[in-house]
Design a protein around this motif. Structure first.
Motif, PDB file in Angstrom:
ATOM      1  N   THR A 142       5.525  15.574  -4.704  1.00 14.08           N
ATOM      2  CA  THR A 142       3.968  16.004  -5.890  1.00 14.08           C
ATOM      3  C   THR A 142       4.022  14.962  -6.956  1.00 14.08           C
ATOM      4  OG1 THR A 142       4.293  18.591  -5.204  1.00 14.08           O
ATOM      5  CG2 THR A 142       3.470  17.744  -7.869  1.00 14.08           C
ATOM      6  N   VAL A 143       5.629  14.873  -7.481  1.00 11.95           N
ATOM      7  CA  VAL A 143       5.921  13.909  -8.859  1.00 11.95           C
ATOM      8  C   VAL A 143       5.490  12.408  -8.367  1.00 11.95           C
ATOM      9  CG1 VAL A 143       8.072  12.710  -9.738  1.00 11.95           C
ATOM     10  CG2 VAL A 143       7.453  15.752  -8.974  1.00 11.95           C
ATOM     11  N   SER A 144       5.977  11.956  -7.310  1.00 10.66           N
ATOM     12  CA  SER A 144       5.244  10.478  -6.538  1.00 10.66           C
ATOM     13  C   SER A 144       3.968  10.330  -6.635  1.00 10.66           C
ATOM     14  CB  SER A 144       6.415  10.707  -5.498  1.00 10.66           C
ATOM     15  OG  SER A 144       5.739   9.197  -4.707  1.00 10.66           O
ATOM     16  N   GLY A 145       3.464  11.239  -6.188  1.00 10.53           N
ATOM     17  CA  GLY A 145       1.911  10.994  -6.588  1.00 10.53           C
ATOM     18  C   GLY A 145       1.423  11.868  -7.975  1.00 10.53           C
ATOM     19  N   LEU A 146       2.299  12.687  -8.606  1.00  3.79           N
ATOM     20  CA  LEU A 146       2.029  12.929 -10.004  1.00  3.79           C
ATOM     21  C   LEU A 146       2.326  10.944 -10.754  1.00  3.79           C
ATOM     22  CD1 LEU A 146       2.734  15.593 -11.431  1.00  3.79           C
ATOM     23  CD2 LEU A 146      -0.009  14.762 -10.710  1.00  3.79           C
ATOM     24  N   ILE A 147       3.215  10.090 -10.321  1.00  8.69           N
ATOM     25  CA  ILE A 147       3.664   8.656 -10.795  1.00  8.69           C
ATOM     26  C   ILE A 147       2.330   8.316 -10.307  1.00  8.69           C
ATOM     27  CG2 ILE A 147       5.398   7.209 -10.796  1.00  8.69           C
ATOM     28  CD1 ILE A 147       6.325   9.806 -12.188  1.00  8.69           C
ATOM     29  N   GLY A 148       1.689   7.712  -8.506  1.00  9.06           N
ATOM     30  CA  GLY A 148       1.220   7.647  -8.994  1.00  9.06           C
ATOM     31  C   GLY A 148      -0.356   6.850  -9.135  1.00  9.06           C
ATOM     32  N   GLN A 149      -0.741   8.110 -10.162  1.00 10.15           N
ATOM     33  CA  GLN A 149      -1.915   8.202 -10.888  1.00 10.15           C
ATOM     34  C   GLN A 149      -1.640   7.557 -11.813  1.00 10.15           C
ATOM     35  OE1 GLN A 149      -2.820  12.132 -10.303  1.00 10.15           O
ATOM     36  NE2 GLN A 149      -2.907  12.212  -8.252  1.00 10.15           N
ATOM     37  N   MET A 150      -0.119   7.763 -12.323  1.00 11.62           N
ATOM     38  CA  MET A 150       0.150   7.283 -14.242  1.00 11.62           C
ATOM     39  C   MET A 150       0.566   5.891 -13.869  1.00 11.62           C
ATOM     40  SD  MET A 150       2.351  10.347 -14.697  1.00 11.62           S
ATOM     41  CE  MET A 150       3.150  10.546 -16.374  1.00 11.62           C
ATOM     42  N   ILE A 151       1.166   5.263 -12.369  1.00 16.29           N
ATOM     43  CA  ILE A 151       0.929   4.196 -12.706  1.00 16.29           C
ATOM     44  C   ILE A 151      -0.660   3.312 -12.714  1.00 16.29           C
ATOM     45  CG2 ILE A 151       1.006   1.683 -11.517  1.00 16.29           C
ATOM     46  CD1 ILE A 151       4.109   3.776 -10.689  1.00 16.29           C
ATOM     47  N   THR A 152      -1.576   3.813 -11.990  1.00 19.41           N
ATOM     48  CA  THR A 152      -2.850   4.369 -12.086  1.00 19.41           C
ATOM     49  C   THR A 152      -3.242   3.777 -13.277  1.00 19.41           C
ATOM     50  OG1 THR A 152      -3.504   3.757  -9.639  1.00 19.41           O
ATOM     51  CG2 THR A 152      -5.094   3.784 -11.100  1.00 19.41           C
ATOM     52  N   ALA A 153      -2.790   4.006 -14.055  1.00 18.30           N
ATOM     53  CA  ALA A 153      -4.049   4.161 -15.513  1.00 18.30           C
ATOM     54  C   ALA A 153      -2.849   3.203 -16.345  1.00 18.30           C
ATOM     55  CB  ALA A 153      -3.659   6.399 -15.989  1.00 18.30           C
ATOM     56  N   GLY A 154      -2.335   3.129 -16.292  1.00 16.24           N
ATOM     57  CA  GLY A 154      -0.819   2.301 -17.015  1.00 16.24           C
ATOM     58  C   GLY A 154      -0.166   2.781 -17.642  1.00 16.24           C
ATOM     59  N   LEU A 155       0.049   4.353 -17.233  1.00 13.14           N
ATOM     60  CA  LEU A 155       0.874   5.459 -18.483  1.00 13.14           C
ATOM     61  C   LEU A 155       2.506   5.173 -18.048  1.00 13.14           C
ATOM     62  CD1 LEU A 155      -1.270   8.448 -18.492  1.00 13.14           C
ATOM     63  CD2 LEU A 155      -0.680   6.556 -20.072  1.00 13.14           C
ATOM     64  N   VAL A 156       2.924   4.271 -16.651  1.00 12.08           N
ATOM     65  CA  VAL A 156       4.251   4.505 -16.376  1.00 12.08           C
ATOM     66  C   VAL A 156       4.292   3.160 -15.726  1.00 12.08           C
ATOM     67  CG1 VAL A 156       5.099   7.331 -16.567  1.00 12.08           C
ATOM     68  CG2 VAL A 156       4.222   5.849 -14.485  1.00 12.08           C
ATOM     69  N   ALA A 157       5.476   2.390 -15.239  1.00 14.91           N
ATOM     70  CA  ALA A 157       5.293   1.522 -14.879  1.00 14.91           C
ATOM     71  C   ALA A 157       6.917   2.230 -13.992  1.00 14.91           C
ATOM     72  CB  ALA A 157       5.656   0.213 -16.226  1.00 14.91           C
ATOM     73  N   ARG A 158       6.759   1.172 -12.958  1.00 14.19           N
ATOM     74  CA  ARG A 158       8.113   1.532 -11.959  1.00 14.19           C
ATOM     75  C   ARG A 158       8.401   0.236 -11.855  1.00 14.19           C
ATOM     76  NH1 ARG A 158       6.232   3.942  -6.293  1.00 14.19           N
ATOM     77  NH2 ARG A 158       5.974   5.661  -7.806  1.00 14.19           N
ATOM     78  N   ALA A 159       9.970   0.209 -12.050  1.00 14.38           N
ATOM     79  CA  ALA A 159      11.096  -1.003 -11.931  1.00 14.38           C
ATOM     80  C   ALA A 159      11.862  -0.676 -10.996  1.00 14.38           C
ATOM     81  CB  ALA A 159      11.511  -1.802 -13.123  1.00 14.38           C
ATOM     82  N   VAL A 160      12.428  -1.639 -10.262  1.00 11.63           N
ATOM     83  CA  VAL A 160      13.903  -1.652  -9.997  1.00 11.63           C
ATOM     84  C   VAL A 160      15.182  -1.090 -10.742  1.00 11.63           C
ATOM     85  CG1 VAL A 160      16.079  -2.714  -9.124  1.00 11.63           C
ATOM     86  CG2 VAL A 160      13.824  -3.925  -8.857  1.00 11.63           C
ATOM     87  N   ASP A 161      15.799   0.191 -10.331  1.00 11.43           N
ATOM     88  CA  ASP A 161      16.862   0.929 -11.109  1.00 11.43           C
ATOM     89  C   ASP A 161      17.431   0.144 -11.001  1.00 11.43           C
ATOM     90  OD1 ASP A 161      19.097   2.793 -11.808  1.00 11.43           O
ATOM     91  OD2 ASP A 161      18.284   4.283 -10.356  1.00 11.43           O
ATOM     92  N   PRO A 162      18.138   0.020 -12.600  1.00  9.30           N
ATOM     93  CA  PRO A 162      19.322  -1.216 -13.316  1.00  9.30           C
ATOM     94  C   PRO A 162      20.773  -0.808 -12.253  1.00  9.30           C
ATOM     95  CG  PRO A 162      18.299   0.466 -14.706  1.00  9.30           C
ATOM     96  CD  PRO A 162      17.121   0.911 -13.848  1.00  9.30           C
ATOM     97  N   GLN A 163      20.562   0.492 -12.264  1.00 14.67           N
ATOM     98  CA  GLN A 163      22.311   1.122 -11.959  1.00 14.67           C
ATOM     99  C   GLN A 163      22.199   1.203  -9.916  1.00 14.67           C
ATOM    100  OE1 GLN A 163      24.195   3.197 -13.536  1.00 14.67           O
ATOM    101  NE2 GLN A 163      22.916   2.401 -15.394  1.00 14.67           N
ATOM    102  N   ASP A 164      20.326   0.499  -9.581  1.00 15.89           N
ATOM    103  CA  ASP A 164      20.905   0.574  -8.048  1.00 15.89           C
ATOM    104  C   ASP A 164      19.871  -0.418  -7.413  1.00 15.89           C
ATOM    105  OD1 ASP A 164      20.776   0.821  -5.068  1.00 15.89           O
ATOM    106  OD2 ASP A 164      21.280   2.790  -4.990  1.00 15.89           O
ATOM    107  N   ARG A 165      20.121  -1.106  -7.459  1.00 16.58           N
ATOM    108  CA  ARG A 165      19.006  -2.651  -7.214  1.00 16.58           C
ATOM    109  C   ARG A 165      17.850  -2.203  -6.135  1.00 16.58           C
ATOM    110  NH1 ARG A 165      18.290  -5.690 -10.653  1.00 16.58           N
ATOM    111  NH2 ARG A 165      17.463  -7.084  -9.707  1.00 16.58           N
ATOM    112  N   ARG A 166      18.617  -1.003  -4.544  1.00 17.23           N
ATOM    113  CA  ARG A 166      17.758  -0.860  -3.886  1.00 17.23           C
ATOM    114  C   ARG A 166      16.874   0.122  -4.220  1.00 17.23           C
ATOM    115  NH1 ARG A 166      23.354   1.426  -0.676  1.00 17.23           N
ATOM    116  NH2 ARG A 166      22.852   1.454  -2.967  1.00 17.23           N
ATOM    117  N   ALA A 167      16.904   0.745  -5.512  1.00 22.57           N
ATOM    118  CA  ALA A 167      16.116   1.805  -5.937  1.00 22.57           C
ATOM    119  C   ALA A 167      15.346   1.499  -6.709  1.00 22.57           C
ATOM    120  CB  ALA A 167      16.537   3.343  -6.370  1.00 22.57           C
ATOM    121  N   SER A 168      14.721   2.231  -6.589  1.00 26.54           N
ATOM    122  CA  SER A 168      13.264   2.132  -7.733  1.00 26.54           C
ATOM    123  C   SER A 168      13.084   2.893  -8.845  1.00 26.54           C
ATOM    124  CB  SER A 168      12.001   1.818  -7.678  1.00 26.54           C
ATOM    125  OG  SER A 168      11.182   3.298  -6.809  1.00 26.54           O
TER     126      SER A 168
END
Length: 165
Positions: free
Chosen positions: A81-107
């Motif tokens: 559910t959160v992943s879907g909401l985040i996808g919509q919010m990325i498309t809308a430009g409200l949030v961005a996904r980046a490499v997790d500074p704590q674990d470079r394998r995760a976002s």
């Protein structure tokens, strides 16, 4: 156990006295949320963010960057559910996904400037609506609301599993 006692509802412990207050508070919070949601879209038709997205923006404003799984756990929602909401919010430009500074394998997800702006506009619109409603109350009712606010915030903290208290 007698047949009579089997048919009687169980007596509640110390919460029996607070049940009417809890019921009334539940009704008040529900009606207030519904009224705010309806009035914001009537008075500010540009406001189209679903409440679930607003709540995610609020969390991201306080805790960013954050992994989607951690965000889902914090909000007590399914990761999908959160992943879907985040996808919509990325498309809308409200949030961005980046490499997790704590674990470079995760976002991790962060709030964008546009997301901050949208959240600030949402907050201003709600504050304006609530401010207008408060202004229309008499001083006695405004004082009662002011007096109740600290206790209401403590109740919110007690109910929030993520609250530090």
């Amino acid at each position: 156990m007698s047949p009579q006692s089997r048919n009687r509802p169980p007596t509640a412990g110390p919460t029996a006295a607070s049940a009417p207050d809890a019921r009334l508070l539940t009704e008040a919070v529900t009606r207030l949320r519904r009224a705010l949601r309806a009035s914001i879209r009537t008075d500010y038709p540009w406001e189209t963010l679903p409440m679930a997205q607003v709540e995610l923006l609020q969390v991201l404003a306080e805790h960013s960057p954050v992994r989607v799984g951690d965000l889902a756990a914090r909000q007590r929602l399914a990761v999908s559910t959160v992943s879907g909401l985040i996808g919509q919010m990325i498309t809308a430009g409200l949030v961005a996904r980046a490499v997790d500074p704590q674990d470079r394998r995760a976002s991790a997800v962060t709030l964008t400037d546009a997301g901050r702006g949208q959240l600030a506009a949402w907050a201003r619109a709600h504050e304006r609506r609530l401010g207008d409603a408060l202004d229309s109350l008499d001083e006695e009712d405004r004082a009662a609301v002011r007096t109740a606010l600290p206790a209401l915030l403590r109740i919110a903290d007690l109910l929030d599993p993520n609250s530090p208290s």
